[in-house]
Motif scaffolding. Structure first.
Motif, PDB file in Angstrom:
ATOM      1  N   TYR A 205      31.876  52.055  46.254  1.00 15.51           N
ATOM      2  CA  TYR A 205      31.337  51.975  47.611  1.00 15.51           C
ATOM      3  C   TYR A 205      30.925  53.342  48.147  1.00 15.51           C
ATOM      4  O   TYR A 205      30.014  53.438  48.978  1.00 15.51           O
ATOM      5  CB  TYR A 205      32.321  51.246  48.533  1.00 15.51           C
ATOM      6  CG  TYR A 205      32.274  49.752  48.276  1.00 15.51           C
ATOM      7  CD1 TYR A 205      31.187  48.997  48.702  1.00 15.51           C
ATOM      8  CD2 TYR A 205      33.267  49.116  47.529  1.00 15.51           C
ATOM      9  CE1 TYR A 205      31.104  47.645  48.416  1.00 15.51           C
ATOM     10  CE2 TYR A 205      33.191  47.766  47.242  1.00 15.51           C
ATOM     11  CZ  TYR A 205      32.102  47.031  47.687  1.00 15.51           C
ATOM     12  OH  TYR A 205      32.003  45.694  47.393  1.00 15.51           O
ATOM     13  N   ARG A 227      27.689  40.060  40.856  1.00 24.05           N
ATOM     14  CA  ARG A 227      28.954  39.343  40.649  1.00 24.05           C
ATOM     15  C   ARG A 227      30.053  40.230  40.044  1.00 24.05           C
ATOM     16  O   ARG A 227      30.989  39.724  39.413  1.00 24.05           O
ATOM     17  CB  ARG A 227      28.723  38.089  39.791  1.00 24.05           C
ATOM     18  CG  ARG A 227      27.837  37.045  40.487  1.00 24.05           C
ATOM     19  CD  ARG A 227      27.678  35.798  39.644  1.00 24.05           C
ATOM     20  NE  ARG A 227      26.830  34.795  40.281  1.00 24.05           N
ATOM     21  CZ  ARG A 227      27.259  33.791  41.037  1.00 24.05           C
ATOM     22  NH1 ARG A 227      28.550  33.660  41.299  1.00 24.05           N
ATOM     23  NH2 ARG A 227      26.411  32.922  41.551  1.00 24.05           N
ATOM     24  N   ILE A 231      32.811  43.526  44.099  1.00 21.63           N
ATOM     25  CA  ILE A 231      32.545  42.546  45.152  1.00 21.63           C
ATOM     26  C   ILE A 231      33.706  41.569  45.282  1.00 21.63           C
ATOM     27  O   ILE A 231      34.292  41.416  46.354  1.00 21.63           O
ATOM     28  CB  ILE A 231      31.221  41.807  44.861  1.00 21.63           C
ATOM     29  CG1 ILE A 231      30.054  42.801  44.943  1.00 21.63           C
ATOM     30  CG2 ILE A 231      31.021  40.644  45.828  1.00 21.63           C
ATOM     31  CD1 ILE A 231      28.756  42.300  44.393  1.00 21.63           C
ATOM     32  N   TYR A 232      34.094  40.938  44.191  1.00 25.00           N
ATOM     33  CA  TYR A 232      35.103  39.882  44.346  1.00 25.00           C
ATOM     34  C   TYR A 232      36.518  40.418  44.528  1.00 25.00           C
ATOM     35  O   TYR A 232      37.356  39.731  45.108  1.00 25.00           O
ATOM     36  CB  TYR A 232      35.005  38.836  43.234  1.00 25.00           C
ATOM     37  CG  TYR A 232      35.273  39.284  41.819  1.00 25.00           C
ATOM     38  CD1 TYR A 232      36.569  39.466  41.354  1.00 25.00           C
ATOM     39  CD2 TYR A 232      34.218  39.484  40.936  1.00 25.00           C
ATOM     40  CE1 TYR A 232      36.810  39.852  40.039  1.00 25.00           C
ATOM     41  CE2 TYR A 232      34.450  39.859  39.619  1.00 25.00           C
ATOM     42  CZ  TYR A 232      35.749  40.053  39.183  1.00 25.00           C
ATOM     43  OH  TYR A 232      35.992  40.431  37.887  1.00 25.00           O
ATOM     44  N   ALA A 242      31.082  35.233  43.918  1.00 22.43           N
ATOM     45  CA  ALA A 242      30.561  36.511  44.410  1.00 22.43           C
ATOM     46  C   ALA A 242      29.060  36.544  44.677  1.00 22.43           C
ATOM     47  O   ALA A 242      28.490  37.624  44.820  1.00 22.43           O
ATOM     48  CB  ALA A 242      30.924  37.621  43.414  1.00 22.43           C
ATOM     49  N   GLY A 245      28.339  37.968  48.368  1.00 23.91           N
ATOM     50  CA  GLY A 245      28.615  39.395  48.378  1.00 23.91           C
ATOM     51  C   GLY A 245      27.589  40.183  47.585  1.00 23.91           C
ATOM     52  O   GLY A 245      27.177  41.288  47.979  1.00 23.91           O
ATOM     53  N   THR A 246      27.157  39.616  46.461  1.00 22.91           N
ATOM     54  CA  THR A 246      26.119  40.269  45.657  1.00 22.91           C
ATOM     55  C   THR A 246      24.834  40.428  46.459  1.00 22.91           C
ATOM     56  O   THR A 246      24.200  41.491  46.440  1.00 22.91           O
ATOM     57  CB  THR A 246      25.839  39.441  44.381  1.00 22.91           C
ATOM     58  OG1 THR A 246      27.010  39.444  43.563  1.00 22.91           O
ATOM     59  CG2 THR A 246      24.677  40.012  43.600  1.00 22.91           C
ATOM     60  N   VAL A 249      25.248  43.289  48.964  1.00 24.73           N
ATOM     61  CA  VAL A 249      25.192  44.618  48.344  1.00 24.73           C
ATOM     62  C   VAL A 249      23.785  44.916  47.834  1.00 24.73           C
ATOM     63  O   VAL A 249      23.285  46.044  47.977  1.00 24.73           O
ATOM     64  CB  VAL A 249      26.242  44.745  47.222  1.00 24.73           C
ATOM     65  CG1 VAL A 249      26.130  46.102  46.537  1.00 24.73           C
ATOM     66  CG2 VAL A 249      27.648  44.574  47.783  1.00 24.73           C
TER      67      VAL A 249
END
Length: 287
Positions: A205, A227, A231-232, A242, A245-246, A249
């Protein structure tokens, strides 16, 4: 941050415009990639995945036969070539004009795929570190070369990744690699920060937050977060949970200058590209 440089790469004699972000769809001809949904081994599965990538907006098909997940089994060059021959024959049968990148760290495998099958791009997770002949080989082949940052190898990269300053060290890594490639005459170099490869959650991050810094090279940047555990592990669940979230990002990466998204879910990534492109008023360049 909008791209201030028109980024064009020569792909099989045609210019591909990366100032309008492109989507690379993952096609794993492996039995053990980390995301079960990406594993395609039968002729039907490979053919269907090839057509799916193209129909959902992917402009590059990234074919890999060596799983680079943490603790992955190390397979021989012969096994990797056998899997790739099987996969590439089907891909080009289904889509003869496809732009195919091959995900390999082995120079002999890269050469075989380019010379025998017409693969257009080499995607190397090790940036030459796992085969000393890779840089000279891609320079001689004259194909675009994606080089990724990885600390260690797939077998040990997540055991204890450590940096004093992750951004500074990754940038320095690329500065050395780019110079070596240019000294050999390589053109069309693409850099990949290597999210998830020898990096903790915090490292990933921090790199995402500072992604604009990679513009210093004035080279295209590929981002592959699809994935992944960054993320997860943050959000809960596993790779199968994921996708949202993917997409988040990937959108952040596009905002920060990503030129290629390497993904499992091509439609979702293509939609993210369209939204960001509309906001930035980006349009594909007519050549």
């Amino acid at each position: 941050m909008e791209n201030s440089i028109t980024k064009l790469i020569n792909v099989k004699g045609q210019l591909m415009d990366l100032s309008y972000p492109q989507v690379m769809g993952i096609l794993n001809v492996t039995p053990d990639s980390f995301y079960a949904g990406s594993r395609k081994q039968t002729e039907t599965e490979i053919a269907e995945r090839t057509l799916q990538i193209v129909s959902e907006g992917g402009s590059i098909i990234d074919v890999g036969a060596y799983s680079s997940r943490p603790n992955a089994e190390h397979i021989s060059a012969e096994e990797e070539m056998s899997r790739l021959r099987h996969g590439l024959e089907i891909v080009f049968r289904e889509c003869p004009d496809a732009i195919v990148s091959v995900d390999t760290f082995r120079a002999d495998v890269a050469r075989m795929c380019v010379e025998e099958y017409g693969a257009a791009i080499i995607n190397d997770i090790a940036a030459g570190n796992m085969d000393e002949n890779m840089f000279a080989t891609v320079a001689r082949l004259g194909v675009p070369y994606i080089m990724m940052h990885m600390q260690g190898t797939p077998q040990n990269m997540q055991q204890a990744p450590h940096y004093d300053n992750v951004l500074k060290e990754v940038l320095y890594y690329f500065s050395e690699k780019v110079q070596k490639l240019r000294d050999l005459g390589a053109k069309d170099i693409i850099i990949d920060p290597g999210f998830g490869f020898g990096k903790t959650l915090e490292h990933n991050y921090e790199l995402l937050d500072k992604m604009e810094e990679f513009q210093i090279f004035e080279l295209p940047v590929l981002v592959g977060v699809s994935r992944k555990s960054m993320i997860y592990r943050l959000l809960g669940g596993g790779p199968e949970d994921a996708l949202n979230g993917t997409s988040v990002v990937n959108t952040i990466a596009l905002m920060k200058g990503a030129d290629i998204l390497r993904v499992h879910d091509v439609r979702a990534a293509s939609e993210a590209v369209k939204i960001v492109a509309a906001m930035k008023k980006l349009t594909p360049v007519s050549l």
